[in-house]
Design an enzyme around this catalytic site. Structure first.
Site, mmCIF file in Angstrom:
data_model
loop_
_atom_site.group_PDB
_atom_site.id
_atom_site.type_symbol
_atom_site.label_atom_id
_atom_site.label_comp_id
_atom_site.label_asym_id
_atom_site.label_seq_id
_atom_site.Cartn_x
_atom_site.Cartn_y
_atom_site.Cartn_z
ATOM 1 N N CYS A 143 1.645 -6.814 14.386
ATOM 2 C CA CYS A 143 1.873 -6.539 12.961
ATOM 3 C C CYS A 143 3.258 -6.941 12.462
ATOM 4 O O CYS A 143 3.479 -6.955 11.262
ATOM 5 C CB CYS A 143 1.598 -5.070 12.656
ATOM 6 S SG CYS A 143 2.916 -3.950 13.160
ATOM 7 N N CYS A 192 4.750 1.554 3.930
ATOM 8 C CA CYS A 192 6.106 1.393 4.487
ATOM 9 C C CYS A 192 6.975 2.581 4.074
ATOM 10 O O CYS A 192 7.747 3.106 4.878
ATOM 11 C CB CYS A 192 6.731 0.088 4.015
ATOM 12 S SG CYS A 192 5.787 -1.368 4.451
ATOM 13 N N CYS A 217 0.751 2.320 19.667
ATOM 14 C CA CYS A 217 -0.580 1.694 19.580
ATOM 15 C C CYS A 217 -1.258 1.605 20.950
ATOM 16 O O CYS A 217 -2.364 2.132 21.154
ATOM 17 C CB CYS A 217 -0.458 0.299 18.971
ATOM 18 S SG CYS A 217 0.274 0.313 17.321
ATOM 19 N N CYS A 272 5.404 -3.227 28.493
ATOM 20 C CA CYS A 272 4.174 -2.467 28.295
ATOM 21 C C CYS A 272 3.805 -1.713 29.580
ATOM 22 O O CYS A 272 3.839 -2.281 30.673
ATOM 23 C CB CYS A 272 3.042 -3.431 27.927
ATOM 24 S SG CYS A 272 1.469 -2.570 27.730
ATOM 25 N N CYS A 315 3.635 -3.261 10.056
ATOM 26 C CA CYS A 315 2.564 -2.836 9.157
ATOM 27 C C CYS A 315 2.004 -1.497 9.651
ATOM 28 O O CYS A 315 0.915 -1.455 10.181
ATOM 29 C CB CYS A 315 1.481 -3.923 9.101
ATOM 30 S SG CYS A 315 0.253 -3.657 7.812
ATOM 31 N N CYS A 345 4.502 -7.330 4.539
ATOM 32 C CA CYS A 345 4.167 -7.964 3.252
ATOM 33 C C CYS A 345 5.425 -8.545 2.612
ATOM 34 O O CYS A 345 5.427 -9.684 2.149
ATOM 35 C CB CYS A 345 3.520 -6.958 2.307
ATOM 36 S SG CYS A 345 2.055 -6.170 2.982
ATOM 37 N N CYS A 400 -2.233 -4.178 20.698
ATOM 38 C CA CYS A 400 -1.213 -4.512 19.690
ATOM 39 C C CYS A 400 -1.806 -5.593 18.795
ATOM 40 O O CYS A 400 -2.374 -6.569 19.289
ATOM 41 C CB CYS A 400 0.047 -5.025 20.397
ATOM 42 S SG CYS A 400 1.213 -5.826 19.267
ATOM 43 N N CYS A 459 -5.337 -3.761 31.346
ATOM 44 C CA CYS A 459 -4.652 -4.499 30.277
ATOM 45 C C CYS A 459 -5.640 -4.793 29.144
ATOM 46 O O CYS A 459 -6.812 -5.091 29.386
ATOM 47 C CB CYS A 459 -4.102 -5.798 30.862
ATOM 48 S SG CYS A 459 -3.570 -6.965 29.616
ATOM 49 N N HIS A 480 4.817 -7.046 25.214
ATOM 50 C CA HIS A 480 4.250 -7.283 26.550
ATOM 51 C C HIS A 480 5.263 -7.038 27.680
ATOM 52 O O HIS A 480 4.882 -6.622 28.777
ATOM 53 C CB HIS A 480 3.802 -8.742 26.543
ATOM 54 C CG HIS A 480 3.079 -9.235 27.747
ATOM 55 N ND1 HIS A 480 1.866 -8.742 28.168
ATOM 56 C CD2 HIS A 480 3.381 -10.248 28.607
ATOM 57 C CE1 HIS A 480 1.445 -9.419 29.220
ATOM 58 N NE2 HIS A 480 2.356 -10.325 29.507
ATOM 59 N N CYS A 517 0.825 -1.217 0.000
ATOM 60 C CA CYS A 517 0.000 0.000 0.000
ATOM 61 C C CYS A 517 0.854 1.260 0.000
ATOM 62 O O CYS A 517 0.330 2.366 0.114
ATOM 63 C CB CYS A 517 -0.914 -0.001 1.223
ATOM 64 S SG CYS A 517 0.003 0.147 2.772
ATOM 65 N N CYS A 553 -5.399 -7.892 22.518
ATOM 66 C CA CYS A 553 -3.984 -7.507 22.454
ATOM 67 C C CYS A 553 -3.089 -8.721 22.165
ATOM 68 O O CYS A 553 -3.199 -9.758 22.811
ATOM 69 C CB CYS A 553 -3.539 -6.838 23.749
ATOM 70 S SG CYS A 553 -1.863 -6.185 23.591
ATOM 71 N N CYS A 566 8.376 -1.695 20.350
ATOM 72 C CA CYS A 566 7.455 -0.533 20.318
ATOM 73 C C CYS A 566 7.220 0.050 21.708
ATOM 74 O O CYS A 566 7.125 1.265 21.870
ATOM 75 C CB CYS A 566 6.110 -0.918 19.719
ATOM 76 S SG CYS A 566 6.223 -1.691 18.118
HETATM 77 S S1 SF4 Z 1 -2.006 -4.343 27.009
HETATM 78 FE FE1 SF4 Z 1 -1.161 -6.061 25.797
HETATM 79 S S2 SF4 Z 1 1.049 -5.823 25.886
HETATM 80 FE FE2 SF4 Z 1 0.160 -4.512 27.478
HETATM 81 S S3 SF4 Z 1 0.200 -5.807 29.317
HETATM 82 FE FE3 SF4 Z 1 -1.810 -6.097 28.362
HETATM 83 S S4 SF4 Z 1 -1.513 -7.904 27.038
HETATM 84 FE FE4 SF4 Z 1 0.513 -7.150 27.562
HETATM 85 S S1 SF4 Z 2 0.634 -3.479 16.311
HETATM 86 FE FE1 SF4 Z 2 2.092 -4.090 17.943
HETATM 87 S S2 SF4 Z 2 4.003 -4.560 16.871
HETATM 88 FE FE2 SF4 Z 2 2.727 -3.388 15.439
HETATM 89 S S3 SF4 Z 2 3.355 -1.257 15.763
HETATM 90 FE FE3 SF4 Z 2 1.604 -1.608 17.137
HETATM 91 S S4 SF4 Z 2 2.523 -2.207 19.098
HETATM 92 FE FE4 SF4 Z 2 4.113 -2.415 17.523
#
Ligand code: SF4
Ligand code: SF4
Length: 296
Positions: A264, A20, A254, A207, A164, A126, A261, A227, A204, A17, A233, A242
């Site tokens: 991706c 990137c 995100c 996070c 992505c 991709c 999450c 969470c 995770h 797309c 997630c 990230c």
């Molecule tokens: S939001 Fe997602 S990454 Fe963050 S603690 Fe919960 S499961 Fe883990």
């Molecule tokens: S979807 Fe997950 S791996 Fe992809 S950019 Fe967001 S936090 Fe990072």
């Protein structure tokens, strides 16, 4: 003073797309103009010879630039492939112009240029794993760059930089690392050919909502604190930094804006990780913390 070495880069866009490119052009530190105008690492300058979205030229002339680079810099140029490689119908779902009276397919260009490149960066999910274009039912026969190379017997080293889209630091970092220290050494990449420097930790692990997870406090709707596991997630099975690096120049990411999450950067995106807003099944959850060496 030592002469600056020009490192030619050919950037092909296959089935994707262009997101990137958009993401990487948003590089903040260094800015993309510094990447393209200055030395990326001391003594080495990236000479972007072909990029379908940002180059000024078009048509026949630009195809000549590709040919010229291939002839003059064989074994020295880098090939960046964005998007999956369409293989169905003789590659006819992706073309890059014409040679004589026939269409020039992206697939044959990826193969031809890939064979003679110093290394190939498969940019984005991709290119790295097939991603959305290879999602079911995949009528265009899209495959990842590595799978395509394997089917054609191309042995050129591939570095996967999925996402992505991918974070600009992941691309600039991967490229700078090759320019600085050469091709990845054993141990630099994980089993999925991703640089461990960026794709080592699980989202995770670092996070900011992890304390909620440990206490069993789960959000029931997207705007809730807690969470986001029960809202789909995939952070527990996603290898990317990230949660430490953040996006948009370190402003947010995100989960920071309340989205789960989606995993991706993983080969299962999107088919295996869907439905995106539903909780991971118990079998997948049992693999929380699995290293990418075991296959992600
Ligand atoms: S939001 Fe997602 S990454 Fe963050 S603690 Fe919960 S499961 Fe883990
Ligand atoms: S979807 Fe997950 S791996 Fe992809 S950019 Fe967001 S936090 Fe990072």
């Amino acid at each position: 003073m030592a002469k600056t070495q020009e490192r030619p880069v050919i950037w092909l866009q296959a089935a994707g797309c262009s997101g990137c490119s958009v993401s990487v052009l948003n590089s903040v530190s260094p800015k993309i103009q510094n990447v393209l105008v200055d030395e990326v690492v001391p003594g080495q300058h990236v000479s972007l010879r072909f990029h379908p979205t940002v180059m000024a030229g078009s048509g026949e002339m630009t195809l000549e630039v590709i040919e010229e680079t291939k002839q003059q810099s064989a074994g020295a140029y880098f090939l960046v492939v964005e998007g999956a490689v369409p293989t169905a119908s003789g590659g006819g779902y992706g073309t890059l112009g014409e040679r004589g009276d026939r269409e020039l397919t992206i697939a044959e260009q990826v193969e031809d240029l890939g064979r003679k490149a110093a290394a190939v960066i498969a940019l984005g999910t991709c290119a790295a794993f097939g991603g959305i274009p290879a999602g079911k039912p995949n009528p265009t026969g899209c495959v990842s760059v590595k799978a395509f190379f394997d089917s054609k017997g191309v042995a050129t080293p591939v570095i996967n930089v999925p996402g992505c889209p991918p974070h600009p630091d992941w691309f600039v970092g991967a490229l700078a690392s090759v320019l600085l220290t050469g091709l990845p050494k054993p141990g630099d990449l994980d089993a999925l050919l991703r640089p461990k420097a960026f794709y080592g930790p699980l989202v995770h692990e670092h996070c900011p909502r992890r304390a909620y997870f440990d206490e069993g406090k789960f959000a029931k709707k997207l705007s809730d604190p807690g969470c986001l596991l029960e809202l789909g997630c995939k952070g527990p099975v996603t290898h990317a930094d990230c949660s430490l690096r953040l996006w948009n120049g370190g402003v947010n990411w995100c989960i920071g804006v309340g989205s789960p999450c989606h995993g991706c950067v993983e080969p299962g995106f999107p088919d295996v990780l869907a439905p995106l807003y539903e909780k991971l099944d118990e079998a997948t959850l049992a693999n929380i913390g699995a290293s990418p060496e075991k296959g992600g």
